[in-house]
Design an enzyme around this catalytic site. Structure first.
Site, PDB file in Angstrom:
ATOM      1  N   LYS A   1      -0.526 -11.923 -32.437  1.00  0.00           N
ATOM      2  CA  LYS A   1      -1.366 -12.051 -31.247  1.00  0.00           C
ATOM      3  C   LYS A   1      -2.356 -10.901 -31.254  1.00  0.00           C
ATOM      4  CE  LYS A   1      -1.569 -14.934 -27.731  1.00  0.00           C
ATOM      5  NZ  LYS A   1      -1.139 -16.348 -27.724  1.00  0.00           N
TER       6      LYS A   1
HETATM    7  P1  NAD Z   1      -7.852 -19.569 -19.789  1.00  0.00           P
HETATM    8  O1  NAD Z   1      -8.438 -18.220 -19.755  1.00  0.00           O
HETATM    9  O2  NAD Z   1      -8.671 -20.711 -20.324  1.00  0.00           O
HETATM   10  O3  NAD Z   1      -7.340 -20.003 -18.330  1.00  0.00           O
HETATM   11  C1  NAD Z   1      -6.460 -19.233 -17.565  1.00  0.00           C
HETATM   12  C2  NAD Z   1      -6.449 -19.821 -16.177  1.00  0.00           C
HETATM   13  O4  NAD Z   1      -5.430 -19.183 -15.398  1.00  0.00           O
HETATM   14  C3  NAD Z   1      -7.756 -19.623 -15.391  1.00  0.00           C
HETATM   15  O5  NAD Z   1      -8.045 -20.811 -14.682  1.00  0.00           O
HETATM   16  C4  NAD Z   1      -7.420 -18.498 -14.426  1.00  0.00           C
HETATM   17  O6  NAD Z   1      -8.231 -18.480 -13.277  1.00  0.00           O
HETATM   18  C5  NAD Z   1      -5.983 -18.844 -14.122  1.00  0.00           C
HETATM   19  N1  NAD Z   1      -5.189 -17.785 -13.495  1.00  0.00           N
HETATM   20  C6  NAD Z   1      -5.066 -16.483 -13.845  1.00  0.00           C
HETATM   21  N2  NAD Z   1      -4.239 -15.848 -12.999  1.00  0.00           N
HETATM   22  C7  NAD Z   1      -3.828 -16.775 -12.099  1.00  0.00           C
HETATM   23  C8  NAD Z   1      -2.969 -16.755 -10.961  1.00  0.00           C
HETATM   24  N3  NAD Z   1      -2.370 -15.629 -10.578  1.00  0.00           N
HETATM   25  N4  NAD Z   1      -2.767 -17.899 -10.272  1.00  0.00           N
HETATM   26  C9  NAD Z   1      -3.380 -19.044 -10.643  1.00  0.00           C
HETATM   27  N5  NAD Z   1      -4.193 -19.127 -11.694  1.00  0.00           N
HETATM   28  C10 NAD Z   1      -4.423 -18.014 -12.409  1.00  0.00           C
HETATM   29  O7  NAD Z   1      -6.498 -19.446 -20.627  1.00  0.00           O
HETATM   30  P2  NAD Z   1      -5.701 -20.609 -21.374  1.00  0.00           P
HETATM   31  O8  NAD Z   1      -6.129 -20.636 -22.792  1.00  0.00           O
HETATM   32  O9  NAD Z   1      -5.716 -21.844 -20.546  1.00  0.00           O
HETATM   33  O10 NAD Z   1      -4.230 -19.978 -21.381  1.00  0.00           O
HETATM   34  C11 NAD Z   1      -3.330 -20.109 -20.280  1.00  0.00           C
HETATM   35  C12 NAD Z   1      -1.917 -19.838 -20.761  1.00  0.00           C
HETATM   36  O11 NAD Z   1      -1.580 -20.754 -21.821  1.00  0.00           O
HETATM   37  C13 NAD Z   1      -1.674 -18.451 -21.359  1.00  0.00           C
HETATM   38  O12 NAD Z   1      -0.356 -18.062 -21.086  1.00  0.00           O
HETATM   39  C14 NAD Z   1      -1.836 -18.678 -22.862  1.00  0.00           C
HETATM   40  O13 NAD Z   1      -1.198 -17.689 -23.644  1.00  0.00           O
HETATM   41  C15 NAD Z   1      -1.160 -20.033 -22.975  1.00  0.00           C
HETATM   42  N6  NAD Z   1      -1.513 -20.799 -24.169  1.00  0.00           N
HETATM   43  C16 NAD Z   1      -2.801 -21.094 -24.482  1.00  0.00           C
HETATM   44  C17 NAD Z   1      -3.088 -21.850 -25.609  1.00  0.00           C
HETATM   45  C18 NAD Z   1      -4.488 -22.265 -25.959  1.00  0.00           C
HETATM   46  O14 NAD Z   1      -4.642 -23.048 -26.913  1.00  0.00           O
HETATM   47  N7  NAD Z   1      -5.520 -21.850 -25.234  1.00  0.00           N
HETATM   48  C19 NAD Z   1      -2.051 -22.277 -26.445  1.00  0.00           C
HETATM   49  C20 NAD Z   1      -0.722 -21.963 -26.102  1.00  0.00           C
HETATM   50  C21 NAD Z   1      -0.475 -21.229 -24.956  1.00  0.00           C
END
Ligand code: NAD
Length: 424
Positions: A117
């Site tokens: 990561k």
């Molecule tokens: P992103 O930055 O696209 O979106 C994150 C979202 O979470 C945003 O809408 C933000 O406003 C919201 N958020 C943050 N704090 C918050 C809170 N306290 N309450 C409500 N909403 C809140 O990120 P993402 O890529 O969607 O990733 C989200 C999660 O999924 C992370 O844990 C990431 O590690 C995991 N993840 C992502 C991927 C990927 O392909 N992008 C793959 C596996 C896991």
């Protein structure tokens, strides 16, 4: 003039708690697998961990210095693989925890990668596109010795996107002297990205949720925390399947509609305004309230530590499908299990992203491409087979789905260590 030195990890940061959770889960799996102390210590310790200072020229001519990290937790089963996060609260402990979860995830779904990561402690919303480009390129230059298509392959995570991946691919390629699309996944299609990658994590969440539901999705009520790359797609796919998505939040606030939200209209609203808050065709909802709604399915898709021992007793969803990494603490896990709540754990539920990243990398290495339906079929097969394995190990050994997923993932990595032996 005083000089501001970037701070190091505070003892009780969210990152520290995420690492404690990851180490606790490893410890429990190691115990169940009967691993010896040496191997346990090896699996608890990142293989390589790099902290870099990243100087960034702001548009006004001033310079910021931000902290960046790349952690390769394990490279025994293949090159390291894992996203890069731009977030103001990220630190080395959080990145280490996320890298460890990547190791188990890759082993669980059977892609030939270790876990990694990256992170930069920065709020991307405070930077212009030009500033973000300079920041990304300088960060990549600092971690350049670690990454490469055979060594370590980054991808998007919180606060980064396909444009970030394009800059990474370009920076690496300029240094190599030729185009190297396979150095990064989640790229734009024009640079060798894969059909289906942008939606893959969300599609995987949908597949996992429907598998765990065990009944027709029509009318099943869903609340989704986080409306970014994972949450927005998951909400959309679950609504498409017939579920009623009644609540959605992002960091600015939440919205609720008892008859179901129009997810596409909410996405259009967010594209226009940048936030969920203020969406007119729904009631306002507090961030904490969303997690405690009386819904059938809760999809945490924001950050770690959303469900803790403080709010777990009030969580009413019968099924939690973890789009985010590490949204449930071990204490909350215990409370939810005692209450009969089923949790499809992160390393299974959000594995769709790394599965299609793997397919993207394979296409890049072979210089060919699959169609979208071929990608979707492979994704579905791999998700369903991983879900089936986890479910049967859980049943055989009387474990929760998280415990079973860790026994399988950690067990495969431990077995790979045993087969390779210890050098020298
Ligand atoms: P992103 O930055 O696209 O979106 C994150 C979202 O979470 C945003 O809408 C933000 O406003 C919201 N958020 C943050 N704090 C918050 C809170 N306290 N309450 C409500 N909403 C809140 O990120 P993402 O890529 O969607 O990733 C989200 C999660 O999924 C992370 O844990 C990431 O590690 C995991 N993840 C992502 C991927 C990927 O392909 N992008 C793959 C596996 C896991």
């Amino acid at each position: 003039m005083s000089v501001m030195v970037p701070s190091t990890t505070p003892a009780q940061s969210a990152g520290h708690e995420a690492l404690e959770s990851a180490l606790f889960q490893l410890d429990r799996a190691a115990e169940r697998l009967g691993l010896d102390d040496g191997l346990r210590t090896m699996l608890a310790t990142p293989r390589r961990s790099l902290t870099v200072s990243v100087p960034v020229r702001r548009d006004d001519g001033n310079m910021d210095v931000v902290q960046g990290y790349r952690v390769q937790h394990n490279v025994t089963r293949g090159p390291a693989k894992g996203g890069i996060r731009f977030h103001p609260a990220t630190d080395i402990d959080e990145v280490t925890a996320l890298a460890m979860w990547m190791t188990w995830k890759c082993a669980l779904v059977g892609v030939p990668y270790g876990g990694a990561k990256g992170g930069v402690t920065v709020d991307p919303a405070q930077y212009t596109t030009q500033e973000l480009e300079r920041l990304t390129r300088r960060y990549v230059s600092e971690i350049l010795p670690l990454i490469g298509p055979d060594k370590d392959i980054p991808a998007p995570d919180v606060g980064t996107n396909e444009q970030t991946m394009a800059w990474i691919m370009d920076t690496y390629s300029v240094s190599a002297g030729y185009a190297v699309p396979g150095v990064v996944t989640g790229k734009p299609m024009t640079l060798g990205g894969s059909l289906g990658r942008a939606a893959a994590t969300s599609r995987g969440v949908q597949i996992a949720a429907l598998a765990a539901l065990g009944r027709a999705p029509e009318g099943v009520t869903v609340a989704v925390q986080g409306f970014g790359k994972v949450g927005a797609g998951a909400a959309q796919f679950l609504a498409d399947a017939g579920c009623k998505v009644v609540a959605i939040s992002d960091v600015t606030g939440g919205v609720y509609a008892a008859d179901g939200l129009d997810v596409a209209a909410l996405r259009a609203w967010v594209a226009e305004t940048g936030m969920v808050r203020g969406y007119r065709d729904a009631d306002e909802l507090g961030l904490d309230e969303l997690l405690e709604l009386d819904v059938d399915v809760l999809v945490p898709a924001a950050l770690e530590g959303a469900i803790t021992e403080a709010n777990a007793p009030r969580v009413r969803a019968r099924l939690i499908v973890e789009g985010a990494n590490g949204p449930t603490t071990p204490e909350a896990d215990r409370i939810l299990a005692a209450n009969g709540t089923v949790i499809v754990p992160d390393i299974l539920a959000n594995a769709g992203g790394v599965i299609v990243s793997y397919l993207e990398w394979v296409q890049n290495l072979q210089a060919f491409s699959w169609t979208e339906s071929q990608i979707e079929r492979k994704l579905r097969d791999m998700m369903e087979s991983a879900y089936g394995e986890v479910k049967s190990v859980a049943a055989e050994r009387d474990l929760t789905l998280r415990e079973a997923a860790h026994v399988i993932g950690v067990g495969r990595v431990a077995e790979a260590h045993r087969m390779r032996g210890l050098y020298p």
